[in-house]
Design an enzyme around this catalytic site. Structure first.
Site, short mmCIF file in Angstrom:
data_model
loop_
_atom_site.label_atom_id
_atom_site.label_comp_id
_atom_site.label_asym_id
_atom_site.label_seq_id
_atom_site.Cartn_x
_atom_site.Cartn_y
_atom_site.Cartn_z
N ASP A 105 29.96 1.71 44.16
CA ASP A 105 30.69 2.87 43.65
C ASP A 105 30.29 3.11 42.19
O ASP A 105 29.10 3.18 41.90
CB ASP A 105 32.20 2.65 43.85
CG ASP A 105 33.05 3.82 43.42
OD1 ASP A 105 33.12 4.82 44.15
OD2 ASP A 105 33.66 3.74 42.33
N HIS A 303 33.34 4.12 52.71
CA HIS A 303 32.94 3.93 51.31
C HIS A 303 33.03 2.49 50.83
O HIS A 303 32.23 2.06 50.00
CB HIS A 303 33.81 4.81 50.42
CG HIS A 303 33.46 4.73 48.97
ND1 HIS A 303 32.27 5.21 48.47
CD2 HIS A 303 34.13 4.20 47.91
CE1 HIS A 303 32.22 5.01 47.15
NE2 HIS A 303 33.33 4.40 46.80
#
Length: 329
Positions: A105, A303
């Site tokens: 991320d 994610h």
């Protein structure tokens, strides 16, 4: 819980931030693990023991503003170049001259820029979920302002000091549960539902989060760990990363269009918006990351990739580390 960092060592080391908290396990070549938003060193709990068992010195940090690391009051103290120097300081504080760096991320972007700005310290780089895209184009704020039509993109929503904090901090645990669920493969909203990356005018981000079920990778106890950190520190340090994107664009002007040449790795999830929105960046890797050794898109993954699919990610990391040139291993 299996594959947890139960015998890891917690340490504080000096850095330009003041202090960086890290968790260390194993001996051997140093692998520095950098988390994203809104997480902590704990997001690497499944990787630390596996990397240690494979013969590596695995070190997961709390990025400045998170956990037990220093939390500067000035939002400008969270610019990318400062985070890069934090990472270099950690390597040197651990008595090493260089390291492999792996990020997820925001940590992926921090890792990429660490390799770009400090190739003398970071000789290989692994990127999870967020692809590398060289600096260039308009200011980020101008790009984000054009996204979403009548809705507001979450990065723009995060810009104003105190605005997102007012949404999150009254119920950190509930907000985190919804945010994690919104971007997880098994709990994310249906494609026909309103996109949780955007905010309707006059509403909040959490209005679009799914409710009532945690993703399969996250237990109630694990959520307690994440929530406890942010209930103690508040959210402004973590959110300040978003508030420096235009400053980063200015600071990194000399690296406009510059490729990352070190041996590299990319792992993305097929259901992650970062992968689909930045498909052009992935396709450009032969030019932007000519040292790429391994690239993977995990089918049906969201994610939170190293937690959602920890076994696959662990194996891919070990395979890549093993394949690094001898000087980089």
């Amino acid at each position: 819980m299996s594959q947890q960092a139960t015998d890891a060592t917690h340490r504080l080391v000096s850095s330009p931030a003041g202090r960086i908290h890290l968790v260390e396990q194993g001996t051997g070549p140093l692998v520095l693990l950098v988390h994203g938003f809104p997480e902590s060193w704990y997001s690497w709990r499944h990787q630390l023991p596996v990397l240690a068992a494979a013969g590596y010195r695995a070190v997961a940090i709390d990025v400045r503003g998170y956990g037990r690391s220093s939390k500067p009051a000035d939002a400008a103290a969270y610019r990318m170049l400062d985070l890069v120097e934090d990472n270099a300081s950690v390597v040197h504080a651990l008595g090493e001259r260089s390291a492999v760096i792996v990020g997820h991320d925001w940590g992926s972007t921090i890792a990429a820029n660490s390799a770009l700005v400090r190739p003398d310290v970071f000789h290989a780089v692994g990127l999870l979920s967020v692809p590398y895209a060289p600096r260039g184009g308009p200011r980020p704020s101008e790009i984000f302002a054009r996204m979403g039509g009548d809705d507001e993109f979450y990065v723009s929503y995060f810009q104003e000091l105190g605005r997102a904090e007012a949404e999150i901090e009254p119920d950190v645990r509930g907000w985190l549960a919804g945010f994690y669920a919104a971007l997880s493969a098994d709990t994310m909203p249906a494609p026909s539902a309103p996109d949780p990356h955007f905010v309707s005018r006059g509403e909040t981000l959490r209005d679009r989060f799914p409710a009532g079920r945690l993703p399969g990778w996250l237990s109630e106890d694990e959520l307690d760990v994440y929530a406890g950190e942010f209930e103690r520190t508040g959210m402004s340090g973590a959110l300040s990363r978003y508030r420096n994107m235009d400053r980063d664009w200015e600071d990194l002007a000399e690296f406009d269009g510059t490729p990352i040449t070190q041996p590299s790795l990319f792992i993305g999830g097929s259901l992650d918006a970062s992968t689909s929105w930045m498909a052009d960046a992935i396709n450009a890797y032969p030019t932007t990351m000519p040292g790429l050794l391994s690239s993977h898109i995990l089918d049906g993954c969201g994610h939170w990739i190293q937690q959602e699919r920890r076994d696959e990610v662990n194996q891919l990391l070990i395979d890549w580390l093993t394949a690094l040139p001898t000087a980089s291993a």
